[in-house]
Write a protein that holds these residues in place. Structure first.
Motif, mmCIF file in Angstrom:
data_model
loop_
_atom_site.group_PDB
_atom_site.id
_atom_site.type_symbol
_atom_site.label_atom_id
_atom_site.label_comp_id
_atom_site.label_asym_id
_atom_site.label_seq_id
_atom_site.Cartn_x
_atom_site.Cartn_y
_atom_site.Cartn_z
ATOM 1 N N LEU A 306 0.846 -1.192 0.000
ATOM 2 C CA LEU A 306 0.000 0.000 0.000
ATOM 3 C C LEU A 306 0.890 1.254 0.000
ATOM 4 C CD1 LEU A 306 -2.610 -1.123 2.703
ATOM 5 C CD2 LEU A 306 -2.779 -1.349 0.208
ATOM 6 N N PRO A 307 0.325 2.401 -0.292
ATOM 7 C CA PRO A 307 1.150 3.630 -0.334
ATOM 8 C C PRO A 307 1.924 3.907 0.948
ATOM 9 C CG PRO A 307 -0.976 4.029 -1.358
ATOM 10 C CD PRO A 307 -1.061 2.658 -0.744
ATOM 11 N N ASN A 308 1.358 3.476 2.091
ATOM 12 C CA ASN A 308 2.013 3.775 3.372
ATOM 13 C C ASN A 308 2.590 2.517 4.028
ATOM 14 O OD1 ASN A 308 2.761 5.638 5.424
ATOM 15 N ND2 ASN A 308 1.062 4.927 6.705
ATOM 16 N N SER A 309 2.893 1.505 3.229
ATOM 17 C CA SER A 309 3.373 0.240 3.790
ATOM 18 C C SER A 309 4.693 0.408 4.530
ATOM 19 C CB SER A 309 3.545 -0.799 2.687
ATOM 20 O OG SER A 309 2.301 -1.256 2.217
ATOM 21 N N THR A 310 4.866 -0.382 5.572
ATOM 22 C CA THR A 310 6.108 -0.378 6.327
ATOM 23 C C THR A 310 7.178 -1.161 5.587
ATOM 24 O OG1 THR A 310 7.105 -0.859 8.469
ATOM 25 C CG2 THR A 310 5.536 -2.463 7.622
ATOM 26 N N ASN A 329 10.129 -6.106 3.791
ATOM 27 C CA ASN A 329 9.844 -4.772 3.264
ATOM 28 C C ASN A 329 8.560 -4.833 2.454
ATOM 29 O OD1 ASN A 329 9.781 -2.267 2.082
ATOM 30 N ND2 ASN A 329 11.878 -2.329 1.297
ATOM 31 N N GLN A 330 7.454 -4.469 3.096
ATOM 32 C CA GLN A 330 6.157 -4.579 2.430
ATOM 33 C C GLN A 330 5.911 -3.456 1.423
ATOM 34 O OE1 GLN A 330 2.925 -5.142 5.247
ATOM 35 N NE2 GLN A 330 3.504 -7.285 5.562
ATOM 36 N N ARG A 331 6.884 -2.592 1.228
ATOM 37 C CA ARG A 331 6.763 -1.570 0.196
ATOM 38 C C ARG A 331 7.014 -2.166 -1.187
ATOM 39 N NH1 ARG A 331 6.475 3.363 2.500
ATOM 40 N NH2 ARG A 331 7.001 4.433 0.564
ATOM 41 N N MET A 332 7.409 -3.417 -1.216
ATOM 42 C CA MET A 332 7.612 -4.135 -2.476
ATOM 43 C C MET A 332 7.119 -5.561 -2.305
ATOM 44 S SD MET A 332 11.787 -4.771 -2.314
ATOM 45 C CE MET A 332 12.234 -3.063 -2.013
ATOM 46 N N GLY A 333 6.812 -6.206 -3.423
ATOM 47 C CA GLY A 333 6.487 -7.634 -3.386
ATOM 48 C C GLY A 333 5.086 -7.986 -2.956
ATOM 49 N N GLY A 334 4.172 -7.041 -2.875
ATOM 50 C CA GLY A 334 2.817 -7.357 -2.440
ATOM 51 C C GLY A 334 2.028 -8.132 -3.483
ATOM 52 N N GLY A 335 1.209 -9.079 -3.020
ATOM 53 C CA GLY A 335 0.324 -9.817 -3.919
ATOM 54 C C GLY A 335 0.929 -11.055 -4.532
ATOM 55 N N THR A 336 1.934 -11.640 -3.872
ATOM 56 C CA THR A 336 2.516 -12.896 -4.349
ATOM 57 C C THR A 336 3.108 -13.622 -3.152
ATOM 58 O OG1 THR A 336 3.991 -13.889 -6.008
ATOM 59 C CG2 THR A 336 4.808 -11.930 -4.858
ATOM 60 N N SER A 361 7.214 -1.686 14.845
ATOM 61 C CA SER A 361 8.050 -1.200 13.757
ATOM 62 C C SER A 361 8.987 -0.111 14.262
ATOM 63 C CB SER A 361 7.167 -0.655 12.625
ATOM 64 O OG SER A 361 7.927 0.031 11.653
ATOM 65 N N ALA A 362 9.998 0.182 13.479
ATOM 66 C CA ALA A 362 10.895 1.295 13.817
ATOM 67 C C ALA A 362 10.200 2.634 13.659
ATOM 68 C CB ALA A 362 12.146 1.241 12.949
ATOM 69 N N LYS A 363 9.123 2.669 12.876
ATOM 70 C CA LYS A 363 8.381 3.905 12.664
ATOM 71 C C LYS A 363 6.904 3.664 12.903
ATOM 72 C CE LYS A 363 11.583 6.033 9.371
ATOM 73 N NZ LYS A 363 11.730 6.666 8.035
ATOM 74 N N ALA A 364 6.312 4.474 13.726
ATOM 75 C CA ALA A 364 4.881 4.376 13.993
ATOM 76 C C ALA A 364 4.098 5.057 12.883
ATOM 77 C CB ALA A 364 4.565 5.012 15.339
ATOM 78 N N GLY A 365 2.828 4.651 12.743
ATOM 79 C CA GLY A 365 1.936 5.299 11.802
ATOM 80 C C GLY A 365 1.993 4.748 10.391
ATOM 81 N N ARG A 366 2.791 3.750 10.185
ATOM 82 C CA ARG A 366 2.798 3.100 8.879
ATOM 83 C C ARG A 366 1.821 1.928 8.885
ATOM 84 N NH1 ARG A 366 9.057 2.922 6.617
ATOM 85 N NH2 ARG A 366 9.302 5.183 6.353
ATOM 86 N N THR A 367 1.775 1.204 7.780
ATOM 87 C CA THR A 367 0.774 0.152 7.626
ATOM 88 C C THR A 367 1.434 -1.210 7.461
ATOM 89 O OG1 THR A 367 -0.748 1.701 6.569
ATOM 90 C CG2 THR A 367 -1.168 -0.657 6.246
ATOM 91 N N VAL A 368 0.939 -2.186 8.213
ATOM 92 C CA VAL A 368 1.282 -3.593 8.033
ATOM 93 C C VAL A 368 0.062 -4.301 7.479
ATOM 94 C CG1 VAL A 368 1.791 -5.769 9.215
ATOM 95 C CG2 VAL A 368 3.050 -3.704 9.817
ATOM 96 N N THR A 369 0.260 -5.125 6.482
ATOM 97 C CA THR A 369 -0.839 -5.917 5.951
ATOM 98 C C THR A 369 -0.552 -7.391 6.153
ATOM 99 O OG1 THR A 369 0.090 -5.974 3.709
ATOM 100 C CG2 THR A 369 -1.433 -4.188 4.227
ATOM 101 N N ALA A 370 -1.595 -8.171 6.318
ATOM 102 C CA ALA A 370 -1.489 -9.618 6.524
ATOM 103 C C ALA A 370 -2.429 -10.331 5.578
ATOM 104 C CB ALA A 370 -1.829 -9.973 7.975
ATOM 105 N N ASP A 371 -1.931 -11.357 4.926
ATOM 106 C CA ASP A 371 -2.777 -12.168 4.065
ATOM 107 C C ASP A 371 -2.481 -13.643 4.339
ATOM 108 O OD1 ASP A 371 -4.606 -12.898 2.141
ATOM 109 O OD2 ASP A 371 -3.920 -11.465 0.656
ATOM 110 N N ALA A 372 -2.154 -14.426 3.340
ATOM 111 C CA ALA A 372 -1.995 -15.867 3.526
ATOM 112 C C ALA A 372 -0.559 -16.241 3.841
ATOM 113 C CB ALA A 372 -2.466 -16.600 2.276
#
Length: 1005
Positions: A306-310, A329-336, A361-372
């Protein structure tokens, strides 16, 4: 008529075209002489076509000689470039004495074709491919070391040739290449990539991306927030200061057992999201699997970018060896599927084995996503049928094979890639889709990153790509085909503006390392077939430096005598890794260090009642001066668990305390600034409460080798088939994943020839695909477990620890046998084995070397008790077809160990039984693995051995023919020798009973 434009055009043409001037005076004879000089230079290193000087020009006081493309395939180095220019200058007429000479080929001067890594002076403005990466895709937080001069923060896309695919014209699944030498290219190249090359790159710090399944485990468990199809796994969330919420958009869902056409599981579900925190109470998501059987499983995670991924999503894998953490690094590689590692898990559903994700996280206010989360490799679940077949309604069918056998096209669909990536033909041609999808996949991985900024994708800054094949050509004679490297400079620039000629540098470095190392260690006549600048799809399409390797010819007997040997596979993979390392470090203008070789001469000894000391020796690499061990990591396994994350140590010894009545096992890796080595063999120790004594277990089984090869003119297909079954299948390193299966039906007298349309295959036999077990280097634990149950403590050492090292420096202390009343020598399938055609290097893996014989003889003379088991304890000394039998070896066996050889290949059923003898401790029946299987190496040719002196008696026989399978001797000392390996016995109960009998014989109560 307006003559002004024509006049200006003439001036422009005159300015742009090379000014030939006096160059026209360079005669055809001189040009030919220069071409001959270049040909002579090429022939020292590489097989290329004729090199010509096509044209000549002068540019000021520079004489330019334009050679054809073949000249570009010479591996240019500063030394041979200087020699070429010196030789060319000597051939030129006096009129050119003051001209600077420049030889050009394929739009480059030959000095520009020296790989940057091999230049003494690096041009600061030279084109380099060096995307900046501050945070890589995955970081192993639990590793006790980080390389600084290796491949850290590098992302490598890598694939291994072809795979099992659906052919609609034949309405069946089949291999893309021909079956030959009991393998097929679709699997054969995996035998380099998965067990050797990928771990080497990962040990150097790289993250390796594969478009095919990397896990050979046929079981697969998928756990997802949208439900767990077909199993009782669970996904749970624990909320604290922040709460998990539903994400906005598509996520993964496992809704069906098979997927057809363009169905995408990553578009059929939902995902979860949460805000990161730095302080306070963390929230977690947990994936708790139901594991079908004990084993090792690859762990993959998925998420959405996502745009604000951690960039530091903290995943924790709880496994049999403890806890291992990763930052993703969830700023890359999402959806696989994103691979984390491979771990041991226990069967069932246990909260001790799971994967968790934190929002810390080292930075608060970012986004973590969880899937499978995906655990294990699984079976293929992409179903296919002819796309255009109006005359019949064919059902969809899956491959029926493990997913790692399948082509990239199917994995990429299961991994959520867009159908434009994995099916360029829009579902009409799986064959072309499979080889095309790999390059397209590389660009999709890098899409949106600085590597490939104009395309959409996963934002992963891929540094390079590598295609591993083994179809380097054919020959009508028995010469070696050798190694071919392919690259493509068409288009001249990559998407980020750097030169495509970097692929030439990569190809040169990798091929040079391969050929050099093979020639140095194994085969001086190994061929460097050539470098080709050709528009192959896999080399042309990726927008990153790419090499397509044709290592050898899998169709050629001379090549495959080497290519089936695990030692050869290790050396080749290490050479490829070194070439990649040189190339990638040169792109970042940094010095490289090669990871060390595995340590050897391990020894475990008691230093107190329950304290043990593990020692070992580093190994120098004669091919690479930087590969020097600096520190070490010791990994520990307790009982039936798995190895932990390791303990770093600065010297080559390690002390620890043993718990009571449990086997403790240890392995060591060497580390330096370039990474870590492959692991050592595994040694084990155990402390028994109220022990009756201590047994020294000697691991004398370190053999890995190719199957036995032969040349025979057979007219009787039946007898030849029997001969094939009797031969030694060799010993894989850990396991062989390239075996196409044992021949079930034999139809032709020459097993590698065939007359069907594919070239080789169905016409001569029916095959099964299977993973076969090899040498795990972990047998002291098997023996030790039975020893502990018999009431004895034990320690272990490697065979090389029994004798002094002959080198001046020495490598540590010798394990003194006389400190132990009981010795258990593991010989497994140890026997003298050759490399390739033989005769170039010495035979390896003799059962009883001169030094070993001396150590055992001295031990027996002092009244010791020794147990020896192995498949070739007799035939290696009496009847090895590769080595002349030596009287001294026979004398040792008969006069010291008190047995003699009767016959090899003594049993086919894998069963033995105790028989009446003066040694009443021996009772019972035993069965051992005599067929290829995935669990334990095969004992296809056990020895029959007989008593050789007074006091020696047969204690067991093979049930099918009453040949003697074991001999025991009692006199001034005691021996027990078995013609099949103890660790190959099928059940733990049988091993426990036999070990108790042996120790009772040594130490009657």
């Amino acid at each position: 008529m307006n003559v002004r434009p024509i006049f200006l055009l003439s001036l422009l043409t005159a300015f742009l075209l090379p000014r030939t001037g006096s160059a026209q005076e360079l005669s055809a004879e001189v040009r030919q002489s220069i071409g001959n000089l270049l040909n002579a230079t090429a022939q020292k290193e590489i097989s290329v076509g004729r090199i010509r000087i096509d044209s000549v020009a002068t540019e000021g006081r520079t004489l330019q000689l334009f050679a054809n493309m073949n000249c570009a395939y010479i591996p240019f180095r500063e030394k041979n470039v200087a020699e070429i220019y010196k030789g060319v200058s000597a051939l030129l007429p006096a009129a050119f004495a003051k001209y600077k000479v420049q030889i050009r080929t394929n739009n480059h001067s030959i000095e520009e074709l020296i790989p940057r890594a091999l230049r003494s002076k690096k041009e600061k403005r030279a084109s380099t491919f060096n995307p900046a990466v501050s945070v890589p895709l995955v970081t192993d937080v639990s590793t006790p070391y980080t390389p600084t001069h290796g491949l850290q923060n590098r992302h490598i896309a890598l694939w291994q040739s072809h795979g099992w695919y659906y052919e609609p014209k034949l309405t069946r699944w089949e291999w893309q290449r021909a079956r030959i030498f009991q393998t097929v290219e679709d699997l054969y190249t995996q035998s380099y990539v998965l067990p050797f090359l990928v771990p080497m790159l990962e040990n150097a710090g790289a993250y390796v991306l594969l478009p095919r399944e990397r896990d050979c485990q046929t079981a697969e468990v998928v756990i997802d927030n949208d439900g767990c199809l077909g199993n009782r796994s669970t996904y749970t969330e624990h909320n604290a200061d922040k709460a998990w919420t539903q994400g906005d958009g598509e996520g993964f869902a496992h809704l069906r057992n098979q997927y057809i056409d363009f169905e995408n599981p990553f578009k059929e579900g939902t995902f979860r999201t949460i805000e990161t925190i730095r302080k306070g109470k963390e929230s977690t998501a947990e994936w708790i699997p139901e594991i079908p059987a004990d084993g090792r499983y690859a762990v993959y995670v998925s998420y959405q970018t996502l745009p604000n991924s951690t960039d530091d999503a903290l995943y924790t894998v709880h496994h049999k060896g403890g806890v291992t953490q990763f930052k993703v690094n969830q700023r890359m590689g999402g959806g696989t599927w994103i691979y984390l590692g491979t771990f041991g898990f226990s069967a069932g559903q246990d909260n001790a084995c799971k994967v968790t994700l934190s929002n810390r996280s080292a930075k608060a206010g970012r986004t973590v996503t969880a899937d499978a989360v995906k655990i294990g490799g699984g079976m293929g679940n992409i179903a296919r049928r002819p796309s255009v077949m109006p005359q019949a309604d064919y059902p969809y069918e899956t491959s029926g094979y493990p997913r790692f056998c399948e082509g990239a096209r199917y994995w990429l669909q299961w991994a959520g890639m867009p159908d434009s990536v994995y099916s360029e033909s829009h579902g009409k041609n799986d064959y072309t889709d499979d080889y095309k999808c790999r390059g397209i996949w590389v660009n999709y991985l890098a899409g949106g990153s600085s590597v490939n900024p104009k395309e959409k994708g996963l934002n992963i800054p891929v540094n390079m790509a590598f295609a591993f094949h083994s179809d380097a050509g054919t020959t009508l004679n028995d010469s070696i085909i050798g190694t071919l490297g392919i690259y493509c400079t068409k288009g001249e620039k990559f998407a980020n503006g750097t030169s495509r000629y970097l692929s030439h540098d990569l190809t040169d470095l990798v091929q040079s390392n391969i050929v050099h190392d093979i020639r140095t260690l194994y085969e001086p006549n190994w061929s460097r077939r050539g470098k080709w600048n050709q528009s192959y799809y896999e080399a042309r399409v990726p927008q990153v430096p790419t090499m397509l390797l044709e290592l050898l010819s899998h169709q050629n007997f001379a090549d495959m005598r080497y290519g089936l040997d695990p030692r050869f596979r290790f050396t080749v993979s290490r050479a490829i890794y070194k070439g990649m390392l040189q190339f990638l470090c040169s792109q970042y203008n940094m010095d490289y260090v090669v990871q060390p070789l595995p340590v050897e001469r391990l020894s475990l000894r008691m230093t107190g009642e329950r304290e043990v000391e593990l020692t070992w020796s580093p190994v120098a690499d004669p091919l690479e001066p930087t590969a020097t061990a600096e520190k070490y990591i010791v990994y520990t396994r307790i009982g039936d668990g798995d190895f932990d994350n390791g303990t770093p140590v600065d010297k080559n010894s390690y002390r620890t305390t043993l718990p009571a009545d449990v086997v403790c096992s240890y392995k060591v890796v060497a580390v330096n600034k370039g990474g870590k080595s492959f692991p050592s063999e595994v040694l084990s120790a155990g402390y028994a409460t109220n022990a009756q004594g201590t047994v020294l277990v000697v691991n004398g089984f370190d053999r890995i080798s190719a199957p036995a090869d032969f040349t025979i003119a057979a007219t009787d297909s039946t007898s030849l088939a029997g001969f094939l079954d009797d031969l030694d299948h060799g010993v894989p390193y850990l396991r062989d994943i390239s075996y196409i299966g044992k021949m079930k039906e034999f139809r032709r007298s020459i097993p590698w020839m065939d007359d069907d349309a594919s070239g080789f295959g169905d016409s001569y036999g029916n095959y099964e695909t299977q993973v076969i077990a090899g040498n795990t280097f972990d047998y002291p634990a098997v023996h030790g477990k039975a020893i502990l149950k018999a009431g004895y403590s034990f320690v272990s050492c490697s065979l090389s620890g029994l004798s002094p090292d002959p080198s001046p420096a020495g490598r540590g202390e010798v394990t003194p046998l006389n400190e132990y009343r009981y010795v258990d020598l593991i010989l497994g399938k140890q026997c003298q084995s050759k490399m390739g055609r033989g005769g170039v290097t010495a035979l390896e893996f003799k059962t009883f070397s001169k030094e070993t014989q001396e150590a055992i003889t001295a031990y027996c003379k002092q009244g010791g008790n020794i147990f020896v088991s192995g498949a070739y304890v007799g035939s290696d000394l009496w009847d090895n077809r590769l080595a002349k039998a030596e009287d001294a070896d026979k004398k040792f066996a008969m006069e010291v160990l008190k047995y003699k050889w009767r016959v090899g290949q003594a049993a086919t059923t894998g069963k033995a039984t105790s028989v009446a003898s003066p040694f009443t401790a021996f009772t019972g029946n035993y069965s051992f693995h005599n067929e290829l299987n995935p669990d334990t190496y095969v004992v296809e040719s056990p020895d029959a051995i007989e008593p050789a002196s007074e006091g020696a008696h047969t204690i067991m026989r093979y049930t099918e023919n009453n040949l003697s399978a074991g001999v025991a001797y009692s006199g001034d000392y005691k021996t027990c020798i078995m013609g099949f390996p103890f660790e190959s016995i099928r059940t733990e109960a049988e091993r426990d009973a036999l070990m108790k009998a042996i120790l009772s014989f040594f130490n009657p109560q």
